[in-house]
Design a protein around this motif. Structure first.
Motif, PDB file in Angstrom:
ATOM      1  N   ARG A  58      -0.016  -7.126  -2.877  1.00 25.69           N
ATOM      2  CA  ARG A  58       1.197  -7.819  -2.468  1.00 25.69           C
ATOM      3  C   ARG A  58       1.778  -7.206  -1.202  1.00 25.69           C
ATOM      4  O   ARG A  58       2.211  -7.903  -0.292  1.00 25.69           O
ATOM      5  N   SER A  59       1.762  -5.846  -1.167  1.00 25.86           N
ATOM      6  CA  SER A  59       2.280  -5.164   0.016  1.00 25.86           C
ATOM      7  C   SER A  59       1.431  -5.477   1.245  1.00 25.86           C
ATOM      8  O   SER A  59       1.971  -5.748   2.329  1.00 25.86           O
ATOM      9  N   ARG A  60       0.092  -5.454   1.108  1.00 24.87           N
ATOM     10  CA  ARG A  60      -0.776  -5.790   2.235  1.00 24.87           C
ATOM     11  C   ARG A  60      -0.578  -7.230   2.677  1.00 24.87           C
ATOM     12  O   ARG A  60      -0.601  -7.532   3.877  1.00 24.87           O
ATOM     13  N   TYR A  61      -0.372  -8.108   1.718  1.00 18.51           N
ATOM     14  CA  TYR A  61      -0.138  -9.520   2.055  1.00 18.51           C
ATOM     15  C   TYR A  61       1.150  -9.681   2.879  1.00 18.51           C
ATOM     16  O   TYR A  61       1.181 -10.390   3.884  1.00 18.51           O
ATOM     17  N   GLN A  63       2.614  -7.393   4.698  1.00 21.12           N
ATOM     18  CA  GLN A  63       2.393  -6.817   6.021  1.00 21.12           C
ATOM     19  C   GLN A  63       1.593  -7.761   6.906  1.00 21.12           C
ATOM     20  O   GLN A  63       1.874  -7.897   8.106  1.00 21.12           O
ATOM     21  N   THR A  64       0.600  -8.424   6.311  1.00 16.15           N
ATOM     22  CA  THR A  64      -0.202  -9.383   7.076  1.00 16.15           C
ATOM     23  C   THR A  64       0.653 -10.552   7.544  1.00 16.15           C
ATOM     24  O   THR A  64       0.546 -11.003   8.691  1.00 16.15           O
ATOM     25  N   VAL A  65       1.522 -11.042   6.646  1.00 12.07           N
ATOM     26  CA  VAL A  65       2.410 -12.148   7.013  1.00 12.07           C
ATOM     27  C   VAL A  65       3.337 -11.739   8.154  1.00 12.07           C
ATOM     28  O   VAL A  65       3.539 -12.488   9.124  1.00 12.07           O
ATOM     29  N   LEU A  66       3.904 -10.525   8.062  1.00 12.44           N
ATOM     30  CA  LEU A  66       4.785 -10.041   9.126  1.00 12.44           C
ATOM     31  C   LEU A  66       4.037  -9.894  10.444  1.00 12.44           C
ATOM     32  O   LEU A  66       4.566 -10.229  11.521  1.00 12.44           O
ATOM     33  N   ALA A  67       2.791  -9.388  10.367  1.00  8.17           N
ATOM     34  CA  ALA A  67       1.998  -9.230  11.591  1.00  8.17           C
ATOM     35  C   ALA A  67       1.688 -10.585  12.220  1.00  8.17           C
ATOM     36  O   ALA A  67       1.751 -10.747  13.443  1.00  8.17           O
ATOM     37  N   VAL A  68       1.366 -11.567  11.384  1.00  6.24           N
ATOM     38  CA  VAL A  68       1.087 -12.914  11.893  1.00  6.24           C
ATOM     39  C   VAL A  68       2.337 -13.510  12.532  1.00  6.24           C
ATOM     40  O   VAL A  68       2.279 -14.121  13.610  1.00  6.24           O
TER      41      VAL A  68
END
Length: 223
Positions: A58-61, A63-68
């Protein structure tokens, strides 16, 4: 035991065997309970590991959303800057084309007047002699300025005063060796200072005041 009857002895033996079985069953149940406890603890540990892995995912997801989102915002900002640059480029090109068109028009007027003809400048009478036309000085090129400077010669101080220079300002140009170079720099600075107010008429009037107007007109082909 002599006094114990045979049937009582059998009953006692049966009770002992029954107790033994109960104790054995109790031990078996205790073992099963311990095994169940071990299984429950194992399941709890597995569940905790699953929860931990789920939280990491969930945390990686997130972070990925924020990076996108950050990349999308940066891309949008870059696109906006690109649009602004394109607009500025179009405006610069339009301004350059307008300047070149005006330059070509003024050069054509000067060439026509140099040939002895007449020309129409917006805001001025249609029939006007070349000396009387208030033509922007920007139409003169380096070659024309060089010719004018060579005509002024040693009179560069008097010429500079007619253009509005003070004695202290003229001293700054005295460091140059050639008189023609001094005059050239005086005219260039005068043009930059006055802008569109620096006209051929004012320049020719200064030349006339120091007695070199005829030579300048000959050099420029204005006769």
């Amino acid at each position: 035991l002599r006094w114990v009857q045979s049937d009582e002895l059998d009953e006692l033996c049966g009770q002992c065997r029954q107790k033994t079985k109960v104790r054995e069953r109790f031990d078996e149940l205790k073992q099963e309970v311990w095994q169940l406890k071990q299984e429950v603890q194992q399941q709890k540990r597995q569940s905790a590991d699953k929860d931990r892995r789920m939280e990491e995912m969930r945390s990686r997801y997130e972070q990925t959303v924020l990076a996108v989102q950050a990349k999308e915002e940066a891309l949008e900002s870059l696109q906006q800057r690109l649009v602004s640059v394109e607009k500025a480029k179009e405006q610069s090109q339009a301004a350059l084309e307008k300047t070149l068109t005006e330059k070509d028009r003024m050069i054509a007027i000067v060439e026509q007047l140099a040939a002895g003809g007449t020309a129409h400048v917006e805001g001025l009478p249609t029939e006007t002699h070349s000396v009387g036309i208030d033509i922007p000085f920007s139409v003169f090129d380096v070659r024309s300025l060089t010719k004018i400077s060579s005509c002024v010669g040693v009179q560069w101080r008097a010429f500079g005063r007619l253009l509005g220079y003070t004695n202290s300002e003229l001293e700054d140009y005295n460091r140059l060796e050639a008189n023609s170079e001094k005059t050239y720099q005086l005219i260039s600075a005068w043009r930059d200072k006055l802008g569109r107010r620096a006209t051929a008429q004012l320049l020719l009037q200064a030349c006339e005041d120091i007695g070199v107007k005829g030579a300048v007109e000959d050099k420029l082909g204005l006769q």
